[in-house]
Scaffold this motif. Structure first.
Motif, short mmCIF file in Angstrom:
data_model
loop_
_atom_site.label_atom_id
_atom_site.label_comp_id
_atom_site.label_asym_id
_atom_site.label_seq_id
_atom_site.Cartn_x
_atom_site.Cartn_y
_atom_site.Cartn_z
N GLY A 1 0.77 -1.25 0.00
CA GLY A 1 0.00 0.00 0.00
C GLY A 1 0.79 1.29 0.00
N PRO A 2 1.80 1.42 -0.87
CA PRO A 2 2.54 2.68 -0.88
C PRO A 2 1.66 3.82 -1.38
N GLY B 1 -2.22 3.92 -2.11
CA GLY B 1 -2.68 5.28 -1.82
C GLY B 1 -2.53 6.10 -3.09
N TYR C 1 -4.40 -6.86 7.64
CA TYR C 1 -3.88 -5.57 7.18
C TYR C 1 -2.48 -5.39 7.75
N THR D 1 0.30 -2.80 8.43
CA THR D 1 0.86 -1.43 8.44
C THR D 1 1.59 -1.26 9.77
N HIS E 1 -6.71 3.74 13.73
CA HIS E 1 -7.49 3.66 12.49
C HIS E 1 -8.13 2.29 12.35
#
Ligand code: ARG
Length: 578
Positions: free
Chosen positions: A123-124, A162, A331, A333, A340
Motif C-alpha cells: 500500500g505505498p 494510496g 492488514y 501497516t 485507524h
C-alpha cells in the motif's frame, strides 16, 4: 508433522477425562531441553486441577491409554506431572524418508480446513517516494502469504495503493506552477518527486495559501475535474513504473491492486447509507461515526465534502466481502495506524458484518544508525531503489572477496543480487515485527550471524558436498524413493539434526499462528547451527561405510531442501555457490 501425530494420539488418550480436548492438546510442545525428552505434554496438571485429583496419577492414567509405541522409545512422568516423550530412531528414519520422497512439500501435509484469507499489504502512496515502512509491510505480507499458501489456505493478496490522496493535490499544484518540462520529459519520476518535495516543504514551512490551493486541487480531482484527472492519468503510469520496478527487484506479485481510486465512485452512496442507518451522523458540518465510551469519531466525510482514508477502507471491506467471501482479512501497516484499524473493525461490527475475522498485523519502525526513523538518502535519487543498489554493492564485495570460486562476471553479479536483496528481506523478517530495528548494511550482510548471507552460505555449503563427492543429487533422490534405500541414525549429532529437520512444518505453523515470520527465521538459523555441529562431528563423504555415508547424505540433502524451501517462503533466493 510429528506434533500433529502426537496430538492426535493424545486426543484419543484424554477423551475419557474431558470433552474439551483441543485446549489441552495445545499444551503438547517440543521440549526446550533434551533432558526432558523431545516433546513434552503438560496436560496432566490442568486436568488434575479441574478434576480435583493428583496430577502424577492423571499423567500415569493418560500414559496407560496412550498408544505411541511406534513413535516413542520412552514415555515418562516427571516432576509435577509432566509427560516427557522421546522419539524412536526408527521413527525418525521413516519420517526422513517420507520427507525426502516428497521433495516439493517435504512431507508437510495441507491443512484440513483451509480458510479464505485476504492479505492487504504494501500500500505505498503513489507519487510520494516509497519508504522503508512500505518495504517492511511488503516483505512481511509476502512471507505471511507464502506460508499460508504452503499450508493450503486460499490467499488473495491486494495492494491497497494510496493513489487518490492529498499528495496528488500537491503534484497537481506543483505541475501547474513549478514543472520543469525539460527534465519532466527526460526523467519524469525524478521531476515529479522534486515538485512533490518542493510543495511539501512549502506547506511544512507554513505557507497557508499553497496549503489551501493543494486542498482545492485534491477536491477538484475528487470531483472529477477533467483537467486534474488528465494530470492524474498522465502521472500515474510513471509513478507505478517506479513502484513496480521495486516489486520486481524483490520478487513480489499481487493478485489485485485495487487502490483508493478504485473505491472512489462508491463512497458517496456508502456515506449516505451509513447516515440513513443511523450509524454515521453530522458533527460540525462533517460526517463521523461515534463509538461507545469514546469521543473521537472516525470521520468519513469532511466539511468540504472530501472523503477520507477510513471511508475508502469501509468501501474496501464491503467490496471484498461481496467479491471474495473472505474468512479473515489481514492488514499490514505500522503501529501508527492502530487507532485507524481499531475504529475500522468497530465500524464493521456496527454495519452488522459477522463471520469475518479482521486483524491488524502491526509492526515497528525502521530506524537509522542514529536511532531516528530511517530516511533514505535525500537528493534526487529515488529512495528504495538506491537502498537496494547499496545492498547489492555490499554483497558484491563479499562475493568478489571469495576468489576460490572462479565465477564469471555475470555469475558474480547474479549471486550478489540474490544476497543483497535477500539480506534486506531477512533483516526485516528476522526481527520481532513489533519491535523497531536499526537498519545497518554491515549487520544485515554479516557472514556469521542470523542473516540471509549466512543462511545462503549454509545452503551452498551443504549442496557443495554432492558436487565434491561427484554424487548426482537427482539420482540420489531417485534411489531414496526406490524403497531399497537404507538409513540409520546413531550419534546425537545425527539424531538432533534429524529432529530439527522434522520440525519444519511445526515451525511454519507457529509462525503462521500469530503471523510472525521471525519464528521461521529462528527455526532456519537453529537448523543451520545443528547442521554445523553435525558437519564437524560426522564425516559424510569419508564415512566408515556405505550405510552411514548414505544416511548422512540423506540428512545433508534434507537440510538443504529445508533451508531452500524455508528461504523461498520468506521470499529469499538461494545460490548454489558463493
Ligand atoms: N497507504 C497506506 C499508508 O501508506 C497503507 C494502506 C494500508 N491498507 C489499508 N487498507 N488501509 O499508510
Amino acid at each position: 508433522m510429528i506434533l500433529n501425530i502426537l496430538k492426535s494420539r493424545f486426543s484419543t488418550a484424554i477423551s475419557n477425562f474431558t470433552e474439551d480436548v483441543s485446549v489441552y492438546l495445545d499444551l503438547i510442545r517440543p521440549s526446550h531441553d533434551i533432558r526432558f525428552g523431545d516433546y513434552q505434554a503438560n496436560i496432566a496438571m490442568p486436568l488434575a486441577s479441574k478434576l480435583s485429583r493428583n496430577p502424577r496419577e492423571i499423567a500415569s492414567e493418560i500414559i496407560s491409554q496412550l498408544q505411541v509405541d511406534d513413535i516413542c522409545k520412552s514415555v515418562e512422568v516427571a516432576g509435577a506431572g509432566f509427560i516427557n516423550l522421546t522419539l524412536r530412531e526408527s521413527f525418525l528414519v521413516e519420517k526422513l524418508l517420507n520427507a525426502a520422497a516428497d521433495s516439493e512439500r517435504m512431507g508437510i501435509e495441507l491443512v484440513r480446513n483451509p480458510k479464505n484469507f485476504i492479505v492487504d499489504y504494501s500500500g505505498p502512496n503513489v507519487a510520494k517516494p516509497m519508504h522503508v515502512g512500505h518495504l517492511r509491510s511488503t516483505v512481511l505480507g509476502n512471507a505471511i502469504t507464502n506460508m499460508l499458501r504452503f499450508r493450503g489456505h486460499n490467499v488473495i493478496t491486494d495492494n491497497h495503493l494510496g493513489d487518490w490522496g492529498t499528495q496528488f493535490g500537491m503534484i497537481i499544484f506543483g505541475y501547474r506552477n513549478y514543472l520543469d518540462v525539460d527534465s519532466y520529459c527526460r526523467q519524469p519520476v525524478e521531476e515529479l518527486s522534486r515538485i512533490y518535495k518542493l510543495v511539501r516543504n512549502k506547506i511544512d514551512s507554513g505557507d497557508q495559501e499553497i496549503s489551501a490551493s493543494v486542498l482545492e486541487e485534491t477536491a477538484k480531482l475528487h470531483d472529477a475535474d477533467p483537467d486534474n484527472l488528465k494530470i492524474w492519468n498522465e502521472v500515474m503510469p510513471f509513478a507505478m513504473n517506479e513502484i513496480d520496478s521495486i516489486y520486481k527487484r524483490i520478487g513480489i506479485k499481487f493478485d489485485y491492486t485495487l487502490g483508493e481510486s478504485f473505491y472512489h465512485p462508491l463512497l458517496a452512496d456508502i456515506v449516505n447509507n451509513l447516515i440513513e442507518r443511523g450509524i454515521a451522523k453530522e458533527t460540525n458540518g462533517a460526517i463521523g461515526i461515534f463509538f461507545e465510551g469514546n469521543d473521537t469519531p472516525m470521520l468519513i466525510r469532511k466539511k468540504d465534502g472530501a472523503f477520507l482514508y477510513g471511508t475508502t477502507d469501509i468501501a474496501a471491506i464491503l467490496y471484498r466481502i461481496h467479491q471474495f467471501k473472505p474468512d479473515i482479512i489481514l492488514y499490514l501497516t505500522d503501529f501508527r495506524q492502530s487507532l485507524h484499524f481499531e475504529q475500522l473493525f468497530k465500524v464493521s461490527k456496527l454495519m452488522g458484518i459477522s463471520g469475518v475475522e479482521f486483524s491488524h498485523i502491526k509492526f515497528g519502525t525502521v530506524l537509522g544508525e542514529d536511532g531516528k526513523p530511517f530516511k533514505t538518502r535525500s537528493g534526487s535519487t529515488v529512495g528504495l531503489n538506491g537502498l537496494l543498489d547499496e545492498a547489492e554493492k555490499h554483497a558484491l564485495e563479499i562475493v568478489k572477496s571469495n576468489d576460490r570460486l572462479e565465477l564469471s562476471e555475470i555469475e558474480i553479479h547474479e549471486i550478489a543480487k540474490k544476497i543483497g536483496i535477500g539480506c534486506i528481506i531477512y533483516a526485516d523478517l528476522s526481527q520481532n515485527r513489533e519491535s523497531d530495528y536499526v537498519f545497518s548494511y554491515n549487520k544485515m550482510l554479516a557472514m556469521n550471524g542470523n542473516t540471509a548471507a549466512y543462511m545462503q552460505y549454509a545452503y551452498a555449503r551443504v549442496r557443495s558436498i554432492f558436487s565434491k563427492g561427484n554424487i548426482d543429487v537427482n539420482q540420489f533422490r531417485e534411489n531414496v524413493k526406490s524403497g531399497n534405500f537404507k538409513a540409520e541414525l546413531k550419534s546425537d549429532a545425527e539424531c538432533n539434526l534429524a529432529k530439527e529437520i522434522l520440525k519444519f512444518g511445526d515451525a511454519i505453523d507457529l509462525a503462521i499462528k500469530d503471523y510472525r515470520p521471525n519464528l521461521l527465521t529462528t527455526y532456519l538459523f537453529e537448523l543451520a547451527n545443528k547442521y554445523s555441529t553435525f558437519f564437524e562431528q560426522c564425516p559424510v563423504l569419508r564415512a566408515e561405510n556405505e550405510l552411514i555415508k548414505n544416511s548422512r547424505l540423506l540428512l545433508c540433502d534434507l537440510t538443504a531442501s529445508t533451508l531452500n524451501k524455508g528461504l523461498e517462503l520468506l521470499g529469499i533466493k538461494t545460490v548454489e555457490r558463493m
